[in-house]
Design a protein around this motif. Structure first.
Motif: not given
Length: 142
Positions: A106-115, A117-121, A124-132
């Motif tokens: 995969l060239s990229e992995i995307l996801l959406f999280s409700n604001d 859901r602080v623990e989930a966000i 995701y950030k700790s895994l390297g996901f960045k807010q688009k």
């Protein structure tokens, strides 16, 4: 506890019901699709799950698709049973999906999280996901 990828041949009535019950902890107001429907060959789905003996305690799903901008993954329906939260299972499930995404190329992995859901966000950030810098819009067709 076992973290693995659910295969279509692994789906049975018990797993289907447990997935339905678990998903209702994430959002009880959404009508769920039957697992057999989800695993149709034209639907490229990766279903990471966590079992504690014979109990489904966590799941995270990712669809893969190809568009002009690349071969991408979209993460949905990440949930850990409320009695198992705080044990790192969400991280392990997400790591499993990311590993599978890398194997698929995969060239990229995307996801959406409700604001809210602080623990989930945070996860995701700790895994390297960045807010688009974009917005998600939805049109309900049924």
């Amino acid at each position: 506890m076992k973290i693995a990828i659910l295969q279509p041949s692994d789906v049975n009535d018990s797993i289907a019901q447990q997935a339905k019950d678990l998903f209702s902890q994430l959002n009880a107001s959404i009508e769920q699709v039957n697992l057999a429907e989800m695993f149709k060959p034209e639907n490229e789905i990766t279903f990471a799950y966590c079992m504690d003996k014979d109990k489904l305690v966590g799941m995270a799903l990712m669809c893969a698709y190809t568009v002009v901008s690349g071969y991408k993954g979209w993460v949905e329906d990440v949930v850990v049973d409320k009695t198992y939260r705080g044990q790192g299972l969400g991280r392990k499930l997400m790591e499993k999906l990311v590993d599978e995404g890398k194997k698929k190329g995969l060239s990229e992995i995307l996801l959406f999280s409700n604001d809210k859901r602080v623990e989930a966000i945070t996860l995701y950030k700790s895994l390297g996901f960045k807010q688009k810098e974009s917005r998600i819009y939805v049109l309900k067709t049924s």
